[in-house]
Enzyme design. Structure first.
Site, PDB file in Angstrom:
ATOM      1  N   CYS A 153       0.812  -1.212   0.000  1.00 42.68           N
ATOM      2  CA  CYS A 153       0.000   0.000   0.000  1.00 42.68           C
ATOM      3  C   CYS A 153       0.846   1.263   0.000  1.00 42.68           C
ATOM      4  CB  CYS A 153      -0.921  -0.010   1.221  1.00 42.68           C
ATOM      5  SG  CYS A 153      -1.907   1.478   1.413  1.00 42.68           S
ATOM      6  N   CYS A 181      -1.652   1.636  -3.143  1.00 42.33           N
ATOM      7  CA  CYS A 181      -2.589   2.726  -2.883  1.00 42.33           C
ATOM      8  C   CYS A 181      -2.008   4.135  -2.890  1.00 42.33           C
ATOM      9  CB  CYS A 181      -3.275   2.562  -1.526  1.00 42.33           C
ATOM     10  SG  CYS A 181      -3.541   0.884  -0.991  1.00 42.33           S
ATOM     11  N   GLU A 183     -25.909  13.728  -4.017  1.00 46.35           N
ATOM     12  CA  GLU A 183     -27.335  13.860  -3.721  1.00 46.35           C
ATOM     13  C   GLU A 183     -28.196  13.051  -4.683  1.00 46.35           C
ATOM     14  OE1 GLU A 183     -27.641  18.293  -5.689  1.00 46.35           O
ATOM     15  OE2 GLU A 183     -29.428  17.538  -4.672  1.00 46.35           O
ATOM     16  N   HIS A 213     -27.107  20.021  -1.804  1.00 44.25           N
ATOM     17  CA  HIS A 213     -27.163  20.576  -3.147  1.00 44.25           C
ATOM     18  C   HIS A 213     -26.192  21.728  -3.315  1.00 44.25           C
ATOM     19  CE1 HIS A 213     -29.161  21.328  -6.947  1.00 44.25           C
ATOM     20  NE2 HIS A 213     -29.252  22.608  -6.644  1.00 44.25           N
ATOM     21  N   GLU A 258      -6.242   1.366 -13.436  1.00 47.73           N
ATOM     22  CA  GLU A 258      -5.806   2.557 -12.717  1.00 47.73           C
ATOM     23  C   GLU A 258      -4.481   3.070 -13.269  1.00 47.73           C
ATOM     24  OE1 GLU A 258      -7.987   1.943  -8.359  1.00 47.73           O
ATOM     25  OE2 GLU A 258      -5.922   1.249  -8.642  1.00 47.73           O
ATOM     26  N   LYS A 312      -0.212   5.283  -6.155  1.00 46.91           N
ATOM     27  CA  LYS A 312      -1.263   5.207  -7.180  1.00 46.91           C
ATOM     28  C   LYS A 312      -2.168   6.412  -7.114  1.00 46.91           C
ATOM     29  CE  LYS A 312      -5.058   3.519  -6.019  1.00 46.91           C
ATOM     30  NZ  LYS A 312      -5.663   2.202  -6.203  1.00 46.91           N
ATOM     31  N   SER A 334      -7.490  -5.758 -14.672  1.00 47.58           N
ATOM     32  CA  SER A 334      -7.815  -5.653 -13.254  1.00 47.58           C
ATOM     33  C   SER A 334      -7.835  -4.177 -12.906  1.00 47.58           C
ATOM     34  CB  SER A 334      -6.687  -6.303 -12.456  1.00 47.58           C
ATOM     35  OG  SER A 334      -5.456  -5.682 -12.852  1.00 47.58           O
ATOM     36  N   TYR A 335      -8.170  -3.851 -11.668  1.00 41.52           N
ATOM     37  CA  TYR A 335      -8.152  -2.430 -11.300  1.00 41.52           C
ATOM     38  C   TYR A 335      -6.722  -1.905 -11.339  1.00 41.52           C
ATOM     39  CZ  TYR A 335      -7.232  -4.191  -6.542  1.00 41.52           C
ATOM     40  OH  TYR A 335      -6.726  -4.847  -5.465  1.00 41.52           O
ATOM     41  N   VAL A 336      -5.741  -2.769 -11.080  1.00 41.25           N
ATOM     42  CA  VAL A 336      -4.344  -2.317 -11.157  1.00 41.25           C
ATOM     43  C   VAL A 336      -4.047  -1.853 -12.578  1.00 41.25           C
ATOM     44  CG1 VAL A 336      -1.918  -2.990 -10.967  1.00 41.25           C
ATOM     45  CG2 VAL A 336      -3.560  -3.835  -9.297  1.00 41.25           C
TER      46      VAL A 336
END
Lengths: 123, 512
Positions: free
Chosen positions: B76, B81, B492, B487, B222, B84, B217-219
């Site tokens: 991480c 993380c 919202e 708002h 990203e 990244k 993958s998200y790796v």
């Protein structure tokens, strides 16, 4: 003959100049409030007897050929925009840094011999 | 209930055995030895020390194939993380600069990005985190050893220093939190010699240039996302589907946005070989599975993001009898993180079936430390964990995907509410919001309990976090409807969602 060089400086310009003259060296610096002739300071913690003894005690662990700066910050410290704060990102005194690295010990951290030793011996 | 019973019996049995051992051999060096100084290992060791346990944490980073290595803190902090998110931020700022002109900012001349400036700043921040952890460990009196740990027996850990010196430590309890490392597709010629992984990308001193990211993958997404955002020619090579395991409709929106914003995608493609040309460029040959034909292109860098492998090979687990899942190679663990060996525990990415996330590793580590110190019986709750994918259009979610909800409850027992919305900030910036979307998957009938919540849009992580708490409390659609929105925000729109997929009505949000 010690295995490291000890340099005493006063104020940012002196510090900066002395650092530039020692390019490529492993530089450690202890920043403290100014001391007067009697050894008193507006930053009592910075000049507390045991902190200096503590630092002296750990200097044995300094890497071969390194430089240890003892820097009094001078009157400019009163200015919130002073060079130490702006360029060296010092948040307070006393502070011990390893120049050019994120390694630093701030205020109470400086009083812990094991933390000081860790900084001096870290790769 | 069953898990708790198992824990109690095991504890009783272990206690007897340990008493016997201690009488024969005396006390152990440590109450707890943690192998692995990442998100989980550090949280566990610090918590244990705070509770008065004598703790040692062993952390060792085997350099990547390319030679990249880093300090304490694990994936991480060093290669996950943190760097990244910072590079993702660098990319978002690039987009913001373009938008800024529409908002009146006079920007003279073309804007360009300098990789080295960004990399140095990111790397410096990571190093300050490494140092921070070192100071904390020292402060909390956790013994830190930069050694490669392995098991000798259920109470003994062997450590190997960088210089090859051997250290032995005995411990009442041992915790394995060694995490994982990126996989290389070793069957592809040239893959290992010429490619890099996420272990390397954040530590490059020079720009990776024109990059091929292999994986979906998200790796992969990203990385490809921020590389595109900082102006690099980037291609993503996908074998089958993007973001496996995630809601596929949302995954499609994520990749659609990336394509619209300049990331190239090579769908249904499988790399065959990587060759280095005389110029130094990398020539990649791949098979287009749809046509069956081979294609070729050159890149400056090839980033493999094809999965992660657990770090168990050098732990000598078989020797001590710690059982692994045969397919994944991860350590088999019970609800209390215990392994097949009574006083050895494993958690974080290394645990079979566990989410590969920092917050779950941290929480599980702290609870484990508390249980081992006899302070609690509380087990880690791995359900309802919210996550966010930090692609150029961020995707935040908590709970089940639509497919998972359908599979568990049946299509007729769920109601899916959705809305396409436009962030206000996109209007003046004249940005396309086609993929900004919200989906709330609910149980049909009654108060309509929320089973899953999905959001693509700016600041998805910030938006999703608050709703995750509601989810944890068993929020229903009624609760959502009763919540008044703030708002003007994107968040919202979640409180205003009212069109169901079943109705077939247009789900585009119109005006205030």
């Amino acid at each position: 003959m010690s295995h490291y060089e000890e340099v005493k400086v006063h104020g940012y310009d002196e510090f900066s100049k002395a650092v530039s003259e020692r390019k490529g060296k492993d530089i450690f610096a202890y920043f403290s409030g100014d001391k007067d002739a009697q050894g008193l300071s507006w930053c009592p913690d910075c000049v507390k007897g045991n902190i200096i003894i503590l630092l002296r005690g750990e200097m044995f662990h300094l890497p071969e050929g390194s430089v240890f700066f003892y820097c009094q910050v001078g009157e400019s410290w009163k200015d919130p925009n002073n060079e130490f704060k702006k360029t060296l990102k010092l948040s307070g005194v006393p502070t011990l840094i390893r120049y050019g690295t994120p390694q630093k010990l701030v205020e109470e951290e400086c009083f812990k011999a094991d933390l000081v030793r860790m900084m001096f011996t870290e790769d | 209930m069953a898990a708790l019973c198992r824990v109690r019996h095991r504890w009783k049995r272990t206690n007897c055995i340990k008493l016997l051992t201690r009488n024969l051999t005396g006390t152990f060096d440590y109450d707890l030895v943690v192998i692995g100084g990442g998100s989980g290992g550090l949280a566990c060791s610090k918590e244990a020390a705070q509770l008065g346990q004598k703790v040692a944490v062993l952390d060792y980073v085997e350099p990547s194939v390319k030679g990249t290595k880093w300090g304490i803190g694990g994936t991480c902090v060093n290669v996950g993380c943190i760097p990244k998110k910072l590079m993702h931020q660098a990319a978002l700022l690039g987009t913001a600069l373009k938008d800024a002109q529409k908002y009146g900012w006079q920007i003279p001349g073309p804007i360009s990005h300098n990789w080295s400036t960004m990399a140095e700043a990111v790397q410096n921040h990571v190093r300050s985190l490494n140092w921070g952890h070192r100071v904390q460990l020292q402060d909390k009196e956790v013994k830190y050893l930069n050694i490669k740990g392995s098991l000798v027996d259920e109470h003994t850990v062997k450590g190997l220093t960088r210089t090859g010196k051997e250290i032995m430590l005995t411990a009442k309890n041992i915790v394995i939190a060694t995490g994982g490392r990126p996989k290389y597709p070793t069957h592809i010629p040239g893959a290992v010699e010429h490619g890099i992984t996420s272990d390397d990308i954040f530590w490059l001193k020079e720009s990776p240039g024109k990059t091929l990211v292999v994986g979906a993958s998200y790796v992969a997404l990203e990385c490809a996302g921020f590389l595109t955002g900082i102006g690099l020619d980037t291609t993503v090579m996908v074998r089958s589907i993007p973001l496996r395991g995630f809601d596929q409709q949302m995954a499609g929106l994520v990749t659609d946005y990336m394509e619209a914003y300049g990331t190239k995608f090579s769908w249904r493609s499988v790399p065959k070989s990587v060759d280095k040309l005389a110029s130094g460029a990398l020539q990649v040959t791949w098979t287009d599975k749809q046509t069956g034909k081979d294609q070729r292109d050159t890149f400056d860098s090839v980033l493999w993001a094809v999965g992660r492998a657990p770090e168990t090979k050098t732990l000598s687990l078989e020797k001590v009898g710690v059982k692994l899942n045969e397919e994944s190679g991860k350590i088999l663990v019970a609800a209390d993180e215990s392994t097949s060996v009574p006083n050895i525990y494993a958690f974080g990415d290394i645990g079979e079936g566990r989410p590969e996330l920092t917050p779950t590793a941290i929480k599980a580590g702290k609870l484990l430390a508390r249980r081992l110190a006899g302070q609690t019986n509380e087990l880690m709750n791995y359900d309802n964990v919210a996550t966010t994918v930090f692609t150029p259009l961020e995707y935040g979610c908590v709970g089940l995907s639509e497919e998972e909800a359908e599979s568990r409850h049946g299509k007729d027992s769920i109601e899916v509410y959705h809305a396409f919305y436009k962030p206000l900030e996109f209007t003046v910036a004249e940005r396309d919001a086609s993929q900004c979307y919200i989906k709330v998957v609910c149980k049909r009938g009654g108060d309509q309990r929320i089973l899953g919540l999905h959001f693509t849009g700016p600041n998805a992580g910030e938006v999703t976090q608050g709703f995750a708490m509601g989810f944890q409390c068993g929020a229903t659609l009624t609760h959502l409807m009763e919540t008044v929105g703030i708002h003007p925000t994107c968040a919202e729109e979640l409180t205003k969602v009212n069109v169901s997929k079943r109705s077939g009505l247009d789900a585009t949000v119109t005006g205030c």
